[in-house]
Design a protein around this motif. Structure first.
Motif, PDB file in Angstrom:
ATOM      1  N   GLY A 266      71.788  32.682  88.632  1.00 14.20           N
ATOM      2  CA  GLY A 266      70.946  33.864  88.542  1.00 14.20           C
ATOM      3  C   GLY A 266      71.719  35.082  88.060  1.00 14.20           C
ATOM      4  N   ALA A 267      72.958  35.204  88.501  1.00 15.21           N
ATOM      5  CA  ALA A 267      73.801  36.326  88.078  1.00 15.21           C
ATOM      6  C   ALA A 267      74.090  36.255  86.580  1.00 15.21           C
ATOM      7  CB  ALA A 267      75.097  36.337  88.871  1.00 15.21           C
ATOM      8  N   ILE A 268      74.262  35.043  86.058  1.00 11.40           N
ATOM      9  CA  ILE A 268      74.502  34.874  84.621  1.00 11.40           C
ATOM     10  C   ILE A 268      73.296  35.341  83.815  1.00 11.40           C
ATOM     11  CG2 ILE A 268      74.849  33.162  82.787  1.00 11.40           C
ATOM     12  CD1 ILE A 268      76.410  31.512  84.938  1.00 11.40           C
ATOM     13  N   VAL A 269      72.110  34.916  84.244  1.00 14.71           N
ATOM     14  CA  VAL A 269      70.892  35.325  83.540  1.00 14.71           C
ATOM     15  C   VAL A 269      70.716  36.837  83.621  1.00 14.71           C
ATOM     16  CG1 VAL A 269      68.391  35.082  83.411  1.00 14.71           C
ATOM     17  CG2 VAL A 269      69.799  33.089  83.925  1.00 14.71           C
ATOM     18  N   ASP A 270      71.017  37.414  84.769  1.00 12.36           N
ATOM     19  CA  ASP A 270      70.910  38.866  84.918  1.00 12.36           C
ATOM     20  C   ASP A 270      71.832  39.589  83.940  1.00 12.36           C
ATOM     21  OD1 ASP A 270      69.054  38.567  86.936  1.00 12.36           O
ATOM     22  OD2 ASP A 270      70.476  38.924  88.564  1.00 12.36           O
ATOM     23  N   LEU A 271      73.055  39.102  83.804  1.00 10.39           N
ATOM     24  CA  LEU A 271      73.994  39.724  82.861  1.00 10.39           C
ATOM     25  C   LEU A 271      73.503  39.566  81.421  1.00 10.39           C
ATOM     26  CD1 LEU A 271      77.493  38.666  84.285  1.00 10.39           C
ATOM     27  CD2 LEU A 271      76.450  40.941  84.360  1.00 10.39           C
ATOM     28  N   GLY A 272      73.020  38.389  81.095  1.00  8.53           N
ATOM     29  CA  GLY A 272      72.501  38.163  79.747  1.00  8.53           C
ATOM     30  C   GLY A 272      71.312  39.058  79.449  1.00  8.53           C
ATOM     31  N   THR A 273      70.467  39.251  80.439  1.00 12.17           N
ATOM     32  CA  THR A 273      69.291  40.108  80.271  1.00 12.17           C
ATOM     33  C   THR A 273      69.710  41.551  80.050  1.00 12.17           C
ATOM     34  OG1 THR A 273      67.962  38.643  81.675  1.00 12.17           O
ATOM     35  CG2 THR A 273      67.174  40.905  81.386  1.00 12.17           C
ATOM     36  N   GLU A 274      70.702  41.987  80.801  1.00 12.28           N
ATOM     37  CA  GLU A 274      71.191  43.357  80.636  1.00 12.28           C
ATOM     38  C   GLU A 274      71.847  43.546  79.270  1.00 12.28           C
ATOM     39  OE1 GLU A 274      73.899  46.667  83.048  1.00 12.28           O
ATOM     40  OE2 GLU A 274      73.953  44.560  83.646  1.00 12.28           O
TER      41      GLU A 274
ATOM     42  N   ASP B 102      73.228  33.266  71.153  1.00  7.85           N
ATOM     43  CA  ASP B 102      74.099  32.791  72.229  1.00  7.85           C
ATOM     44  C   ASP B 102      73.699  33.342  73.583  1.00  7.85           C
ATOM     45  OD1 ASP B 102      76.070  31.073  70.852  1.00  7.85           O
ATOM     46  OD2 ASP B 102      76.460  32.900  69.724  1.00  7.85           O
ATOM     47  N   VAL B 103      72.950  34.420  73.610  1.00  7.32           N
ATOM     48  CA  VAL B 103      72.386  34.909  74.871  1.00  7.32           C
ATOM     49  C   VAL B 103      71.361  33.898  75.379  1.00  7.32           C
ATOM     50  CG1 VAL B 103      71.025  36.726  75.968  1.00  7.32           C
ATOM     51  CG2 VAL B 103      72.804  37.333  74.311  1.00  7.32           C
ATOM     52  N   ALA B 104      70.555  33.367  74.462  1.00  6.48           N
ATOM     53  CA  ALA B 104      69.589  32.337  74.846  1.00  6.48           C
ATOM     54  C   ALA B 104      70.303  31.067  75.295  1.00  6.48           C
ATOM     55  CB  ALA B 104      68.656  32.029  73.678  1.00  6.48           C
ATOM     56  N   ALA B 105      71.376  30.706  74.594  1.00 10.60           N
ATOM     57  CA  ALA B 105      72.149  29.529  74.988  1.00 10.60           C
ATOM     58  C   ALA B 105      72.722  29.709  76.383  1.00 10.60           C
ATOM     59  CB  ALA B 105      73.269  29.278  73.984  1.00 10.60           C
ATOM     60  N   ALA B 106      73.180  30.906  76.685  1.00  5.64           N
ATOM     61  CA  ALA B 106      73.714  31.191  78.025  1.00  5.64           C
ATOM     62  C   ALA B 106      72.622  31.067  79.074  1.00  5.64           C
ATOM     63  CB  ALA B 106      74.308  32.603  78.052  1.00  5.64           C
ATOM     64  N   ALA B 107      71.444  31.591  78.769  1.00  3.52           N
ATOM     65  CA  ALA B 107      70.329  31.521  79.713  1.00  3.52           C
ATOM     66  C   ALA B 107      69.928  30.074  79.982  1.00  3.52           C
ATOM     67  CB  ALA B 107      69.139  32.317  79.179  1.00  3.52           C
ATOM     68  N   ASP B 108      69.872  29.271  78.931  1.00  5.25           N
ATOM     69  CA  ASP B 108      69.496  27.867  79.112  1.00  5.25           C
ATOM     70  C   ASP B 108      70.551  27.089  79.890  1.00  5.25           C
ATOM     71  OD1 ASP B 108      66.920  27.635  78.112  1.00  5.25           O
ATOM     72  OD2 ASP B 108      67.583  27.407  76.048  1.00  5.25           O
ATOM     73  N   ALA B 109      71.825  27.420  79.658  1.00  2.00           N
ATOM     74  CA  ALA B 109      72.897  26.773  80.415  1.00  2.00           C
ATOM     75  C   ALA B 109      72.787  27.129  81.897  1.00  2.00           C
ATOM     76  CB  ALA B 109      74.262  27.182  79.867  1.00  2.00           C
ATOM     77  N   ALA B 110      72.510  28.390  82.178  1.00  2.20           N
ATOM     78  CA  ALA B 110      72.346  28.824  83.569  1.00  2.20           C
ATOM     79  C   ALA B 110      71.117  28.172  84.200  1.00  2.20           C
ATOM     80  CB  ALA B 110      72.226  30.342  83.629  1.00  2.20           C
ATOM     81  N   ARG B 111      70.076  28.047  83.420  1.00  4.64           N
ATOM     82  CA  ARG B 111      68.847  27.388  83.905  1.00  4.64           C
ATOM     83  C   ARG B 111      69.148  25.938  84.300  1.00  4.64           C
ATOM     84  NH1 ARG B 111      64.343  24.393  82.698  1.00  4.64           N
ATOM     85  NH2 ARG B 111      62.307  25.397  82.876  1.00  4.64           N
ATOM     86  N   ALA B 112      69.895  25.228  83.439  1.00  7.43           N
ATOM     87  CA  ALA B 112      70.260  23.843  83.737  1.00  7.43           C
ATOM     88  C   ALA B 112      71.105  23.764  85.001  1.00  7.43           C
ATOM     89  CB  ALA B 112      71.017  23.232  82.554  1.00  7.43           C
ATOM     90  N   ALA B 113      72.001  24.718  85.163  1.00  6.05           N
ATOM     91  CA  ALA B 113      72.838  24.744  86.369  1.00  6.05           C
ATOM     92  C   ALA B 113      71.972  24.894  87.614  1.00  6.05           C
ATOM     93  CB  ALA B 113      73.844  25.888  86.285  1.00  6.05           C
ATOM     94  N   ALA B 114      71.005  25.804  87.557  1.00  5.58           N
ATOM     95  CA  ALA B 114      70.164  26.076  88.729  1.00  5.58           C
ATOM     96  C   ALA B 114      69.276  24.890  89.076  1.00  5.58           C
ATOM     97  CB  ALA B 114      69.313  27.321  88.473  1.00  5.58           C
ATOM     98  N   THR B 115      68.648  24.280  88.076  1.00  2.00           N
ATOM     99  CA  THR B 115      67.732  23.175  88.370  1.00  2.00           C
ATOM    100  C   THR B 115      68.485  21.943  88.861  1.00  2.00           C
ATOM    101  OG1 THR B 115      67.732  22.535  86.020  1.00  2.00           O
ATOM    102  CG2 THR B 115      65.952  23.974  86.781  1.00  2.00           C
TER     103      THR B 115
END
Length: 208
Positions: free
Chosen positions: A125-133, A145-158
């Motif tokens: 969640g912290a990764i997505v927050d940073l990417g969003t900011e 690469d911001v989207a790639a970061a978000a998807d990587a974080a999403r995979a980690a969370a699920t």
């Protein structure tokens, strides 16, 4: 330690007929890559063109670098914790006392093993927050690469959520299950929604 292995060494161990590393470690590495991608985009968002955002960008870079370290630590911690579960199942159970001790050790190991993925969901969640900011000021040339970061974080969370679930099913202590649920229930949904929203914004910016 996973952090000191080559990629080939890690993947060979991951593919082997050994219980560790497994999905938990893989999830942590998803997170590490996501954080690294945020840091990379930040480093491309520097210089005179981005001077007015320099303080924000530098803070994001520092935070993302720290999350890479934290994610790698969780990869090793997950491997260690799951090995503890395996070892507890191997304890002797030839007498009633041994059986009782073995059961207690298994339960303790399962509760401990669930803590790492719980931490990982928060880190994702912290990764997505940073990417969003970072999104609003990021260098457009690396915005994908911001989207790639978000998807990587999403995979980690699920993935972390599934690992929590499989441990919780085996935990007999209702109070322990309740505490764990209180720490984690719904967290991955927030990460998923935030990650999907960020990916959508990135695609919208790319496609106009």
């Amino acid at each position: 330690m996973i952090s000191s292995e080559t990629i080939n060494e890690y993947l060979a161990r991951l593919a082997s007929r050994e219980p560790t590393p497994g999905g938990g470690a893989a999830a942590a590495l998803h997170a590490a890559q996501g954080a690294a991608l945020v840091a990379m985009v930040g480093r491309y968002t520097t210089g005179a063109k981005y001077e007015q955002h320099a303080e924000t960008v530098q803070r994001i870079i520092r935070a993302a670098d720290g999350l890479v370290v934290d994610a790698l630590r969780l990869a090793d911690a997950d491997q260690h914790a799951f090995q503890g579960v395996i070892d507890s199942y191997k304890l002797p159970s030839g007498t009633e006392d041994l059986k009782t001790a073995r059961t207690a050790a298994i339960q303790d190991a399962l509760i401990l093993a669930a803590q790492t993925p719980a931490q990982l969901i928060k880190l994702a969640g912290a990764i997505v927050d940073l990417g969003t900011e970072l999104f609003d000021v990021a260098n457009a040339n690396v915005i994908s690469d911001v989207a790639a970061a978000a998807d990587a974080a999403r995979a980690a969370a699920t993935t972390a959520r599934v690992n929590i679930d499989i441990n919780m099913v085996a935990i007999k202590d209702a109070a322990a299950r309740s505490r764990l649920a209180g720490q984690t229930d719904g967290l991955e949904d927030k990460v998923i929604l935030a990650a999907d929203a960020l990916v959508g914004r990135v695609r919208g910016r790319i496609l106009g």
